[in-house]
Design a protein around this motif. Structure first.
Motif, PDB file in Angstrom:
ATOM      1  N   GLN A 122     -10.983   7.042  -2.309  1.00 33.25           N
ATOM      2  CA  GLN A 122     -10.044   6.560  -1.294  1.00 33.25           C
ATOM      3  C   GLN A 122     -10.883   5.958  -0.193  1.00 33.25           C
ATOM      4  OE1 GLN A 122      -6.923   9.142   0.328  1.00 33.25           O
ATOM      5  NE2 GLN A 122      -7.036   8.047   2.268  1.00 33.25           N
ATOM      6  N   PHE A 123     -10.590   4.715   0.147  1.00 31.93           N
ATOM      7  CA  PHE A 123     -11.347   4.065   1.215  1.00 31.93           C
ATOM      8  C   PHE A 123     -10.374   3.205   2.019  1.00 31.93           C
ATOM      9  CE2 PHE A 123     -11.353  -0.134  -0.800  1.00 31.93           C
ATOM     10  CZ  PHE A 123     -11.080   0.201  -2.116  1.00 31.93           C
ATOM     11  N   ALA A 124     -10.806   2.810   3.216  1.00 28.61           N
ATOM     12  CA  ALA A 124      -9.897   2.054   4.084  1.00 28.61           C
ATOM     13  C   ALA A 124     -10.301   0.588   4.129  1.00 28.61           C
ATOM     14  CB  ALA A 124      -9.921   2.643   5.486  1.00 28.61           C
ATOM     15  N   GLN A 125      -9.311  -0.255   4.124  1.00 30.53           N
ATOM     16  CA  GLN A 125      -9.552  -1.694   4.306  1.00 30.53           C
ATOM     17  C   GLN A 125      -8.722  -2.198   5.474  1.00 30.53           C
ATOM     18  OE1 GLN A 125      -8.434  -3.925   0.822  1.00 30.53           O
ATOM     19  NE2 GLN A 125     -10.413  -3.672  -0.178  1.00 30.53           N
ATOM     20  N   ILE A 126      -9.230  -3.221   6.134  1.00 30.81           N
ATOM     21  CA  ILE A 126      -8.369  -4.039   6.985  1.00 30.81           C
ATOM     22  C   ILE A 126      -8.336  -5.402   6.294  1.00 30.81           C
ATOM     23  CG2 ILE A 126      -8.047  -5.130   9.222  1.00 30.81           C
ATOM     24  CD1 ILE A 126      -9.613  -2.799  10.456  1.00 30.81           C
ATOM     25  N   GLY A 127      -7.150  -5.795   5.874  1.00 31.94           N
ATOM     26  CA  GLY A 127      -7.023  -7.025   5.096  1.00 31.94           C
ATOM     27  C   GLY A 127      -6.256  -8.080   5.869  1.00 31.94           C
ATOM     28  N   VAL A 128      -6.596  -9.321   5.583  1.00 30.14           N
ATOM     29  CA  VAL A 128      -5.976 -10.463   6.257  1.00 30.14           C
ATOM     30  C   VAL A 128      -5.509 -11.422   5.176  1.00 30.14           C
ATOM     31  CG1 VAL A 128      -6.778 -12.582   7.380  1.00 30.14           C
ATOM     32  CG2 VAL A 128      -7.210 -10.375   8.460  1.00 30.14           C
ATOM     33  N   GLU A 129      -4.274 -11.899   5.253  1.00 29.99           N
ATOM     34  CA  GLU A 129      -3.790 -12.852   4.255  1.00 29.99           C
ATOM     35  C   GLU A 129      -3.063 -13.987   4.974  1.00 29.99           C
ATOM     36  OE1 GLU A 129      -4.985 -11.963   1.454  1.00 29.99           O
ATOM     37  OE2 GLU A 129      -4.985  -9.776   1.412  1.00 29.99           O
ATOM     38  N   CYS A 130      -3.418 -15.234   4.618  1.00 28.59           N
ATOM     39  CA  CYS A 130      -2.796 -16.404   5.236  1.00 28.59           C
ATOM     40  C   CYS A 130      -2.069 -17.207   4.173  1.00 28.59           C
ATOM     41  CB  CYS A 130      -3.859 -17.311   5.848  1.00 28.59           C
ATOM     42  SG  CYS A 130      -4.888 -16.476   7.024  1.00 28.59           S
ATOM     43  N   PHE A 303      -9.061 -12.099   3.218  1.00 28.15           N
ATOM     44  CA  PHE A 303     -10.248 -11.274   3.000  1.00 28.15           C
ATOM     45  C   PHE A 303      -9.903  -9.829   3.303  1.00 28.15           C
ATOM     46  CE2 PHE A 303     -10.658 -12.571   7.535  1.00 28.15           C
ATOM     47  CZ  PHE A 303     -10.733 -11.320   8.130  1.00 28.15           C
ATOM     48  N   ALA A 304     -10.777  -8.919   2.907  1.00 29.40           N
ATOM     49  CA  ALA A 304     -10.609  -7.518   3.323  1.00 29.40           C
ATOM     50  C   ALA A 304     -11.953  -6.962   3.786  1.00 29.40           C
ATOM     51  CB  ALA A 304     -10.045  -6.675   2.188  1.00 29.40           C
ATOM     52  N   ILE A 305     -11.876  -6.239   4.904  1.00 32.10           N
ATOM     53  CA  ILE A 305     -13.048  -5.574   5.458  1.00 32.10           C
ATOM     54  C   ILE A 305     -13.075  -4.149   4.923  1.00 32.10           C
ATOM     55  CG2 ILE A 305     -14.101  -4.719   7.603  1.00 32.10           C
ATOM     56  CD1 ILE A 305     -12.638  -6.910   9.122  1.00 32.10           C
ATOM     57  N   GLY A 306     -14.212  -3.686   4.446  1.00 26.83           N
ATOM     58  CA  GLY A 306     -14.352  -2.289   4.030  1.00 26.83           C
ATOM     59  C   GLY A 306     -14.697  -1.444   5.256  1.00 26.83           C
ATOM     60  N   VAL A 307     -13.708  -0.705   5.747  1.00 28.37           N
ATOM     61  CA  VAL A 307     -13.879   0.002   7.023  1.00 28.37           C
ATOM     62  C   VAL A 307     -14.902   1.139   6.896  1.00 28.37           C
ATOM     63  CG1 VAL A 307     -12.687   1.293   8.851  1.00 28.37           C
ATOM     64  CG2 VAL A 307     -11.535  -0.603   7.703  1.00 28.37           C
ATOM     65  N   ASP A 308     -14.913   1.824   5.732  1.00 32.29           N
ATOM     66  CA  ASP A 308     -15.867   2.933   5.561  1.00 32.29           C
ATOM     67  C   ASP A 308     -17.305   2.434   5.679  1.00 32.29           C
ATOM     68  OD1 ASP A 308     -14.093   5.330   4.007  1.00 32.29           O
ATOM     69  OD2 ASP A 308     -13.343   3.289   3.889  1.00 32.29           O
ATOM     70  N   ARG A 309     -17.555   1.250   5.107  1.00 27.94           N
ATOM     71  CA  ARG A 309     -18.928   0.710   5.142  1.00 27.94           C
ATOM     72  C   ARG A 309     -19.297   0.285   6.548  1.00 27.94           C
ATOM     73  NH1 ARG A 309     -18.951  -2.344  -0.752  1.00 27.94           N
ATOM     74  NH2 ARG A 309     -18.373  -0.430  -1.846  1.00 27.94           N
ATOM     75  N   LEU A 310     -18.348  -0.347   7.263  1.00 27.50           N
ATOM     76  CA  LEU A 310     -18.632  -0.703   8.660  1.00 27.50           C
ATOM     77  C   LEU A 310     -18.919   0.543   9.476  1.00 27.50           C
ATOM     78  CD1 LEU A 310     -16.197  -3.332  10.194  1.00 27.50           C
ATOM     79  CD2 LEU A 310     -18.595  -3.530   9.600  1.00 27.50           C
ATOM     80  N   ALA A 311     -18.133   1.600   9.219  1.00 25.43           N
ATOM     81  CA  ALA A 311     -18.311   2.847   9.984  1.00 25.43           C
ATOM     82  C   ALA A 311     -19.711   3.398   9.758  1.00 25.43           C
ATOM     83  CB  ALA A 311     -17.246   3.868   9.592  1.00 25.43           C
ATOM     84  N   LEU A 312     -20.202   3.316   8.520  1.00 20.92           N
ATOM     85  CA  LEU A 312     -21.573   3.784   8.244  1.00 20.92           C
ATOM     86  C   LEU A 312     -22.582   2.972   9.054  1.00 20.92           C
ATOM     87  CD1 LEU A 312     -21.544   4.276   4.364  1.00 20.92           C
ATOM     88  CD2 LEU A 312     -21.801   6.076   6.083  1.00 20.92           C
ATOM     89  N   MET A 313     -22.310   1.670   9.185  1.00 23.60           N
ATOM     90  CA  MET A 313     -23.240   0.814   9.933  1.00 23.60           C
ATOM     91  C   MET A 313     -23.254   1.165  11.419  1.00 23.60           C
ATOM     92  SD  MET A 313     -22.616  -2.968   8.360  1.00 23.60           S
ATOM     93  CE  MET A 313     -23.933  -3.713   9.340  1.00 23.60           C
ATOM     94  N   LEU A 314     -22.085   1.577  11.946  1.00 27.41           N
ATOM     95  CA  LEU A 314     -21.991   1.823  13.384  1.00 27.41           C
ATOM     96  C   LEU A 314     -22.422   3.228  13.782  1.00 27.41           C
ATOM     97  CD1 LEU A 314     -18.580   0.111  14.273  1.00 27.41           C
ATOM     98  CD2 LEU A 314     -20.878  -0.772  14.582  1.00 27.41           C
ATOM     99  N   GLU A 315     -22.461   4.116  12.769  1.00 26.73           N
ATOM    100  CA  GLU A 315     -22.630   5.548  13.008  1.00 26.73           C
ATOM    101  C   GLU A 315     -23.765   5.900  13.986  1.00 26.73           C
ATOM    102  OE1 GLU A 315     -21.206   8.524   9.726  1.00 26.73           O
ATOM    103  OE2 GLU A 315     -23.192   7.706   9.316  1.00 26.73           O
TER     104      GLU A 315
END
Ligand code: HAM
Length: 422
Positions: A122-130, A303-315
């Protein structure tokens, strides 16, 4: 028996959840400034939707979906990604009829993959669709927007953009034939997965991580050479758009993406700070998808951003807010209820301050210890003495302000001095 979380499902403890919320706030703020509107979508969809839209021969549909029969016997699936559901919803509710839409969604996605750092079930995305824009201007704008998001999060130096063009359906068919004919000659030297894909989904072989297969791919035909004039112009215009804001990028002819719905532009943002799970965003154009759910041909990109991966980068560099600004301590008869009311009145008068009341048991000393541990600037102390005098003692925990007694009528003025409104 100890009951634990299901494998691959992360609990986001408050320290981690704070980073997730921070990312969601930052990204949501930037999206709003580009005119995007949020859409809420179900986590559960009919299995058919993903088979049809994501593609039968993709890893996701072949082996990663959480699919089960509901009590009625209907096959349903926990969404492995958000684009299919968004397209379905937009079509179902008539959002696509001669309209331009800029939509975004956030939330959990589910894929039965092998869990490791940066890869969860289970992972989180923020997705954008145009929808309704044929581009490439909208693609350029999406990439500008992502560049702005990285700046806002302070990681612009840690992510790199890779782009590719998959061209039109016709040019992809021609390329596919050429690729199959080239790889068929060396079929025996391919890894097992790629041999299977040669029949089911040859383009995905370009994605292979197998060193032997990668070596063979060096001499393979390039998709780029099969692009028609219109696709070439589309891609060139996209590149010029990136050059205009001096956004560095790399053309990576091996990006094909793991989902079947793309055409023309595809892109990924990657980082080398996370090890093997370094793709933080994936996206591209998918002009054919709306027709798959029974709509009219509609240009679309997202596109979709992988929030879990970004969170690891910001940790590592994340500045956590204090747990409290003010901590309310009480001791003696009748002071507990008064402490709750005191905190309510502070929240009324100074909205935005974090006021934490010591609830439950606790000796005076340990209450003050707890107050200190929350990082609060002040402890408000209510004892029987203060209660009798309609006053409260204010103890400064951080600076050398010491302790003073302030009457209830003066308290708001006193607190406003310590916490001036910004
Ligand atoms: P995707 O590339 O499958 O694209 O996923 C997008 C991002 O979600 C990945 O780049 C990665 O950061 C994150 N992600 C994927 N799987 C996992 C996992 N198991 N654990 C943690 N993070 C993961 C899509 O989903 C498309 N729907 C994107 C899109 C939207 N294309 C057009 N519109």
């Amino acid at each position: 028996m100890k009951i634990q979380a299901v494998r691959g499902m992360q609990d986001l403890l408050p320290e981690k959840q704070e980073i997730f919320s921070h990312i969601e706030r930052c990204v949501g703020d930037v999206l709003a400034t580009y005119g995007f509107r949020e859409i809420g979508l179900p986590v559960l969809e009919s299995t058919h939707l993903f088979q049809r839209l994501v593609g039968e021969a993709t890893d996701i549909v072949e082996k990663e979906m959480y699919t089960f029969a509901d009590r009625n016997g209907d096959s349903v699936t926990l969404r492995p990604e958000g684009t299919a559901g968004c397209v379905r919803a937009a079509q179902q509710h008539g959002l696509l009829f001669n309209q331009v839409q800029r939509l975004w969604y956030g939330g959990p996605m589910f894929r039965y993959e092998r869990p490791q750092k940066g890869r969860y079930r289970q992972f989180a995305q923020i997705g954008v669709e145009c929808f309704g824009m044929a581009g490439p201007d909208i693609e350029v704008e999406l990439l500008y927007m992502l560049a702005r998001i990285w700046k806002k999060l302070g990681i612009e130096g840690d992510v790199a953009l890779e782009i590719n063009s998959l061209g039109s359906t016709e040019s992809r068919v021609a390329f596919r034939d050429a690729l199959v004919s080239y790889l068929s000659k060396v079929e025996d030297d391919l890894d097992e997965d790629s041999r299977r894909r040669l029949v089911t989904n040859p383009l995905r072989i370009l994605d292979s991580k197998d060193p032997g297969t990668r070596e063979l791919l060096r001499g393979a035909p390039l998709l780029n050479d099969f692009l028609d004039q219109a696709s070439k112009m589309h891609f060139d215009e996209l590149r010029r758009g990136l050059d205009r804001i001096q956004q560095p990028y790399r053309v990576n002819p091996f990006i094909v993406r793991g989902l079947d719905y793309y055409n023309e532009t595809v892109f990924e943002w990657v980082t080398d700070t996370l090890g093997s799970q370094g793709t933080v965003v994936g996206g591209g154009r998918y002009d054919g998808l709306v027709e798959h759910v029974g709509g009219k041909a509609t240009p679309a990109v997202g596109f979709a951003i992988g929030v879990d991966r970004l969170a690891l980068m910001l940790e590592s560099g994340f500045q956590r807010p204090q747990e409290a600004d003010i901590y309310v301590v009480s001791t003696g008869d009748g002071t507990r209820q008064a402490a709750l009311l005191l905190a309510e009145s502070v929240r009324d008068e100074l909205p935005g301050l974090r006021v934490v009341v010591h609830c439950g048991e606790g000796k005076f000393k340990s209450q003050l210890k707890r107050a200190d541990a929350t990082g609060a600037r002040l402890a408000l102390i209510l004892g029987e003495d203060e209660l009798g005098r309609d006053a409260v003692s204010v103890k400064h925990l951080r600076d050398a302000g010491g302790q003073v007694t302030v009457s209830n009528s003066e308290l708001n003025r006193y607190l406003t001095k310590v916490f001036p409104k910004e």
